[in-house]
Each structure stands twice: as C-alpha cells, then as structure tokens.
Design an enzyme around this catalytic site. Structure first.
Site, PDB file in Angstrom:
ATOM      1  N   ALA A  48       0.826  -1.210   0.000  1.00 21.20           N
ATOM      2  CA  ALA A  48       0.000   0.000   0.000  1.00 21.20           C
ATOM      3  C   ALA A  48       0.861   1.262   0.000  1.00 21.20           C
ATOM      4  O   ALA A  48       0.526   2.257  -0.643  1.00 21.20           O
ATOM      5  CB  ALA A  48      -0.958   0.006   1.186  1.00 21.20           C
ATOM      6  N   CYS A  49       1.979   1.206   0.697  1.00 21.60           N
ATOM      7  CA  CYS A  49       2.868   2.365   0.783  1.00 21.60           C
ATOM      8  C   CYS A  49       3.541   2.645  -0.554  1.00 21.60           C
ATOM      9  O   CYS A  49       3.604   3.788  -1.008  1.00 21.60           O
ATOM     10  CB  CYS A  49       3.924   2.142   1.865  1.00 21.60           C
ATOM     11  SG  CYS A  49       3.243   1.805   3.498  1.00 21.60           S
TER      12      CYS A  49
END
Length: 161
Positions: A48-49
């Site tokens: 997600a990052c």
C-alpha cells in the site's frame, strides 16, 4: 494521545540520507517552518505504501507546491538506508523528503505508533497525513485500516489545503 489539530509537532531526532551518508535532523527543524505536508506510512516497500501512498505525493508535488506547500515529507519506522533506497526506487528526487524514524521515536511521541508485531513488523507508524504550519498541526487524517489510503492520500490533503 494522538497528535491532533492545534498540537505542536514532537521534537525528536530523525535520520535522512545526504551525500555524506545518514545524517541526523531534528523534526522541529525539517518540519517546523513554513507549510509542510507530512505523511506517515507503516513501512517502506510495503504494497500500500509503495503502490498507492508515496506515488501520489510524487505525482502531485507540483499541485501541492501551487497550494503553498514548502515541504512534502514522508516518515516511516525504517532506517535511513531503506528510506533512501525506497526514495530512489520510487524516484522521489527532491520532491519528497524521506525521513527515517528508525526507533519509532516520532511515532511514539506523536501517539501514532502501530503494533505490527502480529505480522513480524514490531512497532511501526500508523498511516496518516498531516498539514503543519510553522510547527503546528492544522489538519491530520489517520487511517482506520493501515492498508487504506483515503484520508492520508494526496487527494484528501489537496482538498484540505
């Protein structure tokens, strides 16, 4: 208690990479002057990052600057070498200041630590984004679910500026 609007940012030592290697910086120095957008992530190179959070800030850096942002900074509980490698891999260049909070000192002082021990990650940072003016938080959005990038995403920040 978690960092909220009206709070002064914690003053702790962070690390950033320079031509001379890992270099300590005070959070009050790098985040305490002008208009700063600070976004915290649970970990560099995590899906997600890497796929959703950081790229948006790189792509929309000019839009943030146009709205008066002086500094865009990303902070994670990783070391300066990892943050530097992540910045290089995602081609942040000078658009995003990559800050290493290796011991989670900032995350803990801000009340934004995340217990990732169930996933073998230890103490990490929650996913959030804050707008800071001269060292004081004016807006902050903390994700309810660490893998979500909604209130901490660049689009949300742009709406609040």
């Amino acid at each position: 208690m978690a960092l909220s609007a009206g709070d002064t940012i914690p003053d702790v030592t962070l690390m950033t990479m320079t031509a001379d290697g890992p270099t300590p910086v005070q959070s009050s120095s790098v985040l305490g002057s002008g208009t700063v957008v600070l976004f915290g992530v649970p970990g560099a190179f995590t899906p997600a990052c890497s796929d959703n959070h950081l790229p948006g800030y790189v792509l929309r850096a000019d839009d943030l600057k146009a709205k008066g942002v002086d500094t865009v900074a990303c902070i994670a509980v990783n070391d300066a070498f990892v943050m530097n490698a992540w910045g290089e891999a995602r081609e942040t260049g000078d658009t995003v200041l990559m800050l290493a909070d290796g011991n989670a000192d900032f995350a803990k002082a801000a009340g934004l630590e995340l217990d990732g021990s169930g996933f073998g990650l230890g103490t990490r940072s929650q996913r959030y984004a804050a707008i800071i003016k001269d060292g004081v938080v004016t807006e902050i959005g903390v994700e309810d679910v660490p893998t979500n990038v909604t209130v901490s995403g660049v689009e949300s920040v742009l709406e609040k500026l």
